[in-house]
Design a protein around this motif. Structure first.
Motif, short mmCIF file in Angstrom:
data_model
loop_
_atom_site.label_atom_id
_atom_site.label_comp_id
_atom_site.label_asym_id
_atom_site.label_seq_id
_atom_site.Cartn_x
_atom_site.Cartn_y
_atom_site.Cartn_z
N GLN A 234 31.77 41.31 49.64
CA GLN A 234 32.96 41.38 50.50
C GLN A 234 33.92 40.23 50.18
OE1 GLN A 234 32.10 41.21 54.67
NE2 GLN A 234 34.05 42.06 55.28
N GLY A 235 35.18 40.59 49.93
CA GLY A 235 36.20 39.59 49.65
C GLY A 235 36.30 39.17 48.20
N ASP A 240 39.99 37.67 40.86
CA ASP A 240 39.50 36.32 41.19
C ASP A 240 38.25 36.01 40.37
OD1 ASP A 240 39.03 33.90 42.30
OD2 ASP A 240 38.85 34.59 44.37
#
Length: 388
Positions: A234-235, A240
């Motif tokens: 999650q996230g 990234d």
């Protein structure tokens, strides 16, 4: 090509579709067309073929063509799974020799070229997305055209859906995908730094977030992937890469490999890793094969080899069906169901071996029982064949 009638039209030119097309031409002489939306130019994430795939390639008649491509040899695998120490599974004792780390674009292109050489009408850069049933059986497939050109089409007695996870044709015929496990991975490929190297073993390393995969690829590159699910990752976003690398600190063997590479922080690639199957694998004049029929857990490292294996089985079923054996597709479906259920059984055992993070979301999710499959339990396919 407008208005040409084929015995079989195969939608999708990956390993399953190309191998099936080739097997049909070599063993039945049927008139076959293969439609592939790409031109085999786009890069793929690295994949590995196990040693016994040599037998499958030989059965297809492409072993020599494959050997000439010079794919990087795989010496086996090692894993940190269920314990803190590394376990090894090398190929030294394999009667088939080593495996191979594939350049998938070249491998797929080779299969398509061999299909062409044996008389398959291969059409690359051709995405077939529209069709209609014909009154006398089969389907009319509409081909993409440019500008105001007349609408082109071909007819086929039988359609094979090899369009991968989308199962575009099968779902248009009412099939629905049943997902046993929803998972995905974030993957990247990086070049080795000058003077650095990593061994030719595939590495699997479990961690709290899921598990890491890394393997040496042709061209002095190494592919890395973190496999998890929506809860464990999650996230974490493909753009990234630094956060992705930070999680690698929980996987020291994998981190050591990345440090031999030129990590540039470039965006990663999100790849689906769902374990799923169709609730309907065939109709009167169509059949789903490869990833269109079912997808395996990437932990098994059997995606490409299973595609080749299923292509052999499906080509035999289609050929027999078109010769009037109307039990052929049903028996093929029973075999596929049995293979998928056996995969689930073995997979469950592997995930139960890893108990170091019982409360972590990824591992807690893997310990839960999956929903009942939308079809009856498959019998042993050999006993079904005897009773047919």
């Amino acid at each position: 090509m407008d208005g040409i009638r084929y015995d079989v039209a195969v939608l999708g030119g990956g390993p399953a579709g190309a191998a099936l097309s080739l097997a049909l031409r070599r063993h039945s002489g049927l008139r076959v067309a293969l439609f592939e939306r790409s031109t085999y130019a786009q890069p793929h994430l690295g994949e590995t073929l196990p040693p016994d795939s040599r037998r499958l390639l030989a059965q297809l008649g492409v072993w020599e063509a494959f050997a000439r491509q010079g794919h990087l040899r795989s010496m086996g695998s090692c894993s940190r799974w269920g314990a803190s120490s590394l376990g090894y599974n090398d190929h030294l004792r394999s009667p088939w020799g080593t495996g191979w780390h594939l350049d998938r674009a070249r491998f797929d292109r080779m299969l398509a070229d061999e299909a062409t050489r044996h008389g398959v009408d291969v059409r690359t850069g051709t995405a077939v997305t529209e069709w209609k049933a014909l009154e006398d059986g089969g389907h009319r497939l509409f081909l993409p055209v440019e500008g105001d050109a007349p609408r082109a089409f071909v007819d086929a007695r039988f359609v094979v859906d090899a369009t991968g996870r989308s199962a575009t044709f099968a779902t248009s015929q009412g099939a629905r995908r049943h997902t046993v496990d929803r998972a995905f991975g974030l993957c990247g490929t990086f070049a080795l730094q000058p003077g650095r190297t990593v061994d030719a073993l595939t590495l699997v390393e479990a961690c709290e977030d899921g598990w890491w995969y890394s393997a040496r690829m042709p061209g002095d590159q190494v592919v890395f992937g973190l496999m998890g699910d929506r809860d464990s990752l999650q996230g974490l976003l493909p753009k990234d890469a630094e956060a992705w690398r930070a999680r690698m600190a929980r996987a020291p063997e994998t981190l050591g490999r990345l440090e031999a590479c030129a990590f540039t922080g470039e965006p990663l690639r999100a790849v689906p890793a769902n374990v799923a199957c169709l609730d309907l694998l065939h109709g009167e004049d169509w059949l789903a094969v490869g990833d269109a029929a079912f997808t395996l857990d990437p932990l098994s490292s059997q995606g490409t080899s299973q595609a080749l294996r299923s292509a052999h089985q499906a080509a035999d079923a289609v050929s027999r069906y078109l010769r009037g054996d109307f039990t052929a597709l049903r028996l093929h479906e029973v075999r596929v169901r049995h293979q998928f259920q056996e995969h689930l059984r073995i997979r469950e055992g592997y995930y139960r071996l890893e108990r170091r993070w019982p409360s972590a979301p990824y591992w807690r999710n893997r310990q839960q029982s999956h929903a009942p499959l939308p079809f009856a339990a498959a019998s042993n396919p050999l006993s079904v064949g005897k009773n047919a």
